[in-house]
Design a protein around this motif. Sequence first.
Motif, PDB file in Angstrom:
ATOM      1  N   ASN A 295      -2.175  -4.102   1.557  1.00  0.00           N
ATOM      2  CA  ASN A 295      -2.691  -4.296   0.194  1.00  0.00           C
ATOM      3  C   ASN A 295      -3.731  -3.230  -0.157  1.00  0.00           C
ATOM      4  O   ASN A 295      -3.770  -2.728  -1.286  1.00  0.00           O
ATOM      5  CB  ASN A 295      -3.298  -5.694   0.047  1.00  0.00           C
ATOM      6  CG  ASN A 295      -2.269  -6.752  -0.304  1.00  0.00           C
ATOM      7  OD1 ASN A 295      -1.289  -6.470  -0.991  1.00  0.00           O
ATOM      8  ND2 ASN A 295      -2.483  -7.964   0.156  1.00  0.00           N
TER       9      ASN A 295
ATOM     10  N   LYS B 188      -1.977  -0.064  -0.786  1.00  0.00           N
ATOM     11  CA  LYS B 188      -1.371  -0.102  -2.113  1.00  0.00           C
ATOM     12  C   LYS B 188      -2.357   0.407  -3.169  1.00  0.00           C
ATOM     13  O   LYS B 188      -1.971   1.184  -4.068  1.00  0.00           O
ATOM     14  CB  LYS B 188      -0.949  -1.536  -2.451  1.00  0.00           C
ATOM     15  CG  LYS B 188      -0.449  -1.734  -3.877  1.00  0.00           C
ATOM     16  CD  LYS B 188      -0.040  -3.181  -4.136  1.00  0.00           C
ATOM     17  CE  LYS B 188      -1.241  -4.103  -4.169  1.00  0.00           C
ATOM     18  NZ  LYS B 188      -0.861  -5.487  -4.548  1.00  0.00           N
TER      19      LYS B 188
ATOM     20  N   ILE C 282       3.730   2.623  -2.793  1.00  0.00           N
ATOM     21  CA  ILE C 282       3.570   2.029  -1.466  1.00  0.00           C
ATOM     22  C   ILE C 282       4.900   1.518  -0.915  1.00  0.00           C
ATOM     23  O   ILE C 282       5.156   1.568   0.286  1.00  0.00           O
ATOM     24  CB  ILE C 282       2.514   0.894  -1.491  1.00  0.00           C
ATOM     25  CG1 ILE C 282       2.308   0.280  -0.095  1.00  0.00           C
ATOM     26  CG2 ILE C 282       2.926  -0.205  -2.465  1.00  0.00           C
ATOM     27  CD1 ILE C 282       1.740   1.206   0.920  1.00  0.00           C
TER      28      ILE C 282
END
Length: 440
Positions: free
Chosen positions: A231, A234, A244
Amino acid sequence: MTPAAESLLDKIENRTARIGIIGLGYVGLPLALVMCRAGFPVLGFDIDVNRVALLNAGQTGISHIPADAIAQALEQGRFEATVDFDRLGEPDAILICVPTPLTPQRDPDLSFMRLATSQIAAHLREGQMVVLESTTWPGTTLEVVKPMLEASGKEFFLAFSPEREDPGNAAFTTRDIPKVVGGDGVDALTLANALYAAAMQSTVPVSSPSVAEAVKLTENIFRSVNIALVNELKLIYGAMGIDIWEVIEAAKSKPFGYMPFYPGPGLGGHCIPIDPFYLSWKAREYDIATRFIELAGEINTAMPAHVVEVLALALDARFQRGLNGARILLLGVAYKRNVEDTRESASLRLMDIMEQRGAQVDYHDPHVPTIPVTREHKALAGRQSVTITAQTVASYDAVLVATDHADVDYATIASAMRLGVDTRNVFERLGTDTSRVIKA
């Protein structure tokens, strides 16, 4: 072995041992069916009167558990569900499969487990075995459950065997997943291992209940940390204009040293958002800071707000308007694809944030026709899923993909939506129109 242990072992080997399971939800019900298929008679306990009635009528209420499996167990006389906890003296082995959530202060909430244990202690008879399956901090079985049972003055055998359920995963069923078992002493380990070995393809005995408890936390902390990492990547790669999802697809071509994890709108389910905090809480007793675990929790918890911000910016760029007054269609309120489970779902948090910012939010989820009552999102209870048509989709300013269920008409949605914000890369994966899609 003691005479009581030998007697119980003989019952297990002969499949005459009656198994009691407390909690007939996503963990307890599949376990009950596995025990039935292994030839054991099972008595299931639950506080939900409606659920018990449903099960005794041969229905499940859980989509990935077929009703015919319940009906077959009933017809064979191997399964019965009850709300009568006075019958806890009947089983030879009792498996505890109740929720272990967090309090609003993010401390372990063992109230359901303590209640189940107190009910067992009130009806405990000599030679019964008790196994805790609920995820918890290392030491719970010996420091909390054991003293409560010892107060009965009866001889019993105690073990911990963590549930490893993955609802909706057809590749790994309850029986297929190796069963970790830790017993309080040699006799308890022998008995618990014999019981699970009779029903599962394989077992993994460990030296103590605390080790078994730590195994489950380690598994889910591993996932939480790696999801947080991807995350964060990303966010970094997004700022650089790098996709990503394309990076992950290329990286996973390496046959060693890499395991793919995928970004999303936030964590959901009963395990990954909760379990790491059980270890963080226990670590404070030893004056140890769990910085890595807590940082992962912060990153994952921040994802819903990030997704909503991406949506707001996309609305502003496309239509010169923000979220206030916008009509948003949220795809998926279950915490993962192809299940109806909304526990700790990031989608509910997304709905709250969007509505706090003035948006009007509807949702579509073929697995969740009505949002159930949840502890943190009571105001959303009773909301109903809307039907997908081209006209319906076109009436919204934007569509936000939070859960990528397989049985959703993404082609119609892609062709009719004015703007899509996709947290699961579903439109590109399925080869639908991505000209109006922003990834988040």
